[in-house]
Design a protein around this motif. Structure first.
Motif, PDB file in Angstrom:
ATOM      1  N   LEU A 184       0.810  -1.210   0.000  1.00 53.16           N
ATOM      2  CA  LEU A 184       0.000   0.000   0.000  1.00 53.16           C
ATOM      3  C   LEU A 184       0.845   1.261   0.000  1.00 53.16           C
ATOM      4  N   ASN A 185       0.344   2.280  -0.683  1.00 55.38           N
ATOM      5  CA  ASN A 185       0.994   3.573  -0.811  1.00 55.38           C
ATOM      6  C   ASN A 185       0.042   4.614  -0.235  1.00 55.38           C
ATOM      7  N   ILE A 186       0.260   4.989   1.017  1.00 53.99           N
ATOM      8  CA  ILE A 186      -0.721   5.763   1.771  1.00 53.99           C
ATOM      9  C   ILE A 186      -0.243   7.191   1.987  1.00 53.99           C
ATOM     10  N   SER A 218      13.834   0.199   4.530  1.00 56.44           N
ATOM     11  CA  SER A 218      13.658  -0.127   3.120  1.00 56.44           C
ATOM     12  C   SER A 218      13.825  -1.609   2.835  1.00 56.44           C
ATOM     13  N   VAL A 219      14.636  -2.284   3.641  1.00 52.18           N
ATOM     14  CA  VAL A 219      14.893  -3.708   3.452  1.00 52.18           C
ATOM     15  C   VAL A 219      14.328  -4.467   4.645  1.00 52.18           C
ATOM     16  N   ASP A 267       9.013  11.703   8.594  1.00 49.45           N
ATOM     17  CA  ASP A 267       8.628  10.332   8.957  1.00 49.45           C
ATOM     18  C   ASP A 267       8.209   9.513   7.736  1.00 49.45           C
ATOM     19  N   SER A 268       8.167  10.127   6.561  1.00 48.53           N
ATOM     20  CA  SER A 268       7.799   9.404   5.343  1.00 48.53           C
ATOM     21  C   SER A 268       8.784   8.269   5.096  1.00 48.53           C
ATOM     22  N   GLY A 269       8.261   7.184   4.570  1.00 53.87           N
ATOM     23  CA  GLY A 269       9.143   6.070   4.268  1.00 53.87           C
ATOM     24  C   GLY A 269       8.425   4.746   4.269  1.00 53.87           C
ATOM     25  N   CYS A 270       9.206   3.691   4.281  1.00 56.95           N
ATOM     26  CA  CYS A 270       8.665   2.346   4.192  1.00 56.95           C
ATOM     27  C   CYS A 270       8.509   1.723   5.568  1.00 56.95           C
ATOM     28  N   TYR A 313       3.933   1.972   2.316  1.00 58.54           N
ATOM     29  CA  TYR A 313       4.731   3.182   2.140  1.00 58.54           C
ATOM     30  C   TYR A 313       3.902   4.391   2.564  1.00 58.54           C
ATOM     31  N   LEU A 314       4.370   5.095   3.595  1.00 60.17           N
ATOM     32  CA  LEU A 314       3.679   6.287   4.092  1.00 60.17           C
ATOM     33  C   LEU A 314       4.362   7.538   3.553  1.00 60.17           C
ATOM     34  N   THR A 315       3.570   8.416   2.971  1.00 59.72           N
ATOM     35  CA  THR A 315       4.068   9.725   2.554  1.00 59.72           C
ATOM     36  C   THR A 315       3.314  10.774   3.351  1.00 59.72           C
TER      37      THR A 315
END
Length: 254
Positions: free
Chosen positions: A23-25, A54-55, A94-97, A117-119
């Motif tokens: 999800l890309n939220i 990220s990993v 705080d954006s990121g995976c 993924y939070l943007t």
């Protein structure tokens, strides 16, 4: 403990109404928010956690289920096979995976989960007025999903966690008695109309615009019983009148 983590990956493709696992939220900065993390029924008793990085194999655990830590509060709902991640004040930094994860015990056994993924934006590209809506059984409910101009021509969907199903613009049955209809104004929002709600329609959903998602929690309750009118009698000589819802690397989303 995190060993090597395994993600059952499903290609992120929602244009045909299929379910997106990664999800890309979009999240509004400085505002409270909440998202659900779904897991398999067989993992009800397993420890759940929220992880960043990220990993997957090197992500950092931020909080475990039923605790508040690192500005995140995690609550597990085994009866629904969902745990929620709640926050009060995220910032763009705080954006990121992040990863919704379930701890699997045993030597050589891999943990399970998927990435989100939070943007964090001051004016999110996709949003809703409220992340929680309530209605009575048998009633209708409307949810307005907003998007910015860059997403006017993208596919719009309304997706349900419970059975991992997404609904498009055409009218589609969601249960025995309720239905979903989506109307898009083509400019800045689309509206989801759910009619004839049943108790089983309660749960987590999300608005989807292109590859973006915004979560909504729907609560359907039984109507309040109607109160009986009191009976009043006026003394008289005559009679009175009676009157309630596999990838090891997180892909950056812009």
């Amino acid at each position: 403990m995190i060993h090597h983590l395994l993600l059952t990956w499903v290609l992120f493709h929602i244009s045909d109404g299929s379910w997106p696992y990664n999800l890309n939220i979009r999240v509004k900065s400085g505002s409270p928010g909440i998202i659900p993390c779904q897991y398999e029924v067989k993992h009800k008793a397993n420890r759940k956690y929220w992880c960043q990085g990220s990993v997957w194999s090197s992500c950092s655990v931020l909080a475990y289920a039923n605790e508040t830590r690192n500005q995140f509060s995690i609550t597990d709902y085994p009866a629904q096979s969902v745990f929620t991640v709640e926050w009060q004040n995220l910032q763009p930094s705080d954006s990121g995976c992040y990863w919704c994860a379930v701890e699997i015990s045993g030597t050589g056994i891999l943990d399970a989960g998927y990435y989100v993924y939070l943007t964090v934006q001051s004016d999110p590209d996709a949003s809703v007025m409220s992340s929680s809506v309530s209605a009575h059984e048998g009633d209708d409910v409307r949810v307005q999903c907003f998007y910015t101009s860059g997403y006017q021509n993208d596919f719009k969907h309304w997706c349900r966690y419970k059975d991992q199903r997404c609904f498009t613009k055409k009218k589609t049955d969601t249960s025995q008695n309720s239905s979903v209809q989506i109307s898009d104004d083509g400019e800045s929002s689309f509206t989801v109309l759910m009619t004839g709600l049943t108790l089983s329609d309660s749960g987590w959903y999300f608005c989807s615009v292109g590859d973006l998602q915004v979560h909504v929690h729907l609560i359907v309750t039984k109507p309040e019983p109607k109160a009986l009118s009191s009976i009043a009698k006026t003394p008289s000589s005559a009679s009175g009148t009676d009157l309630m819802n596999k990838e090891h690397f997180c892909l950056s989303k812009n």
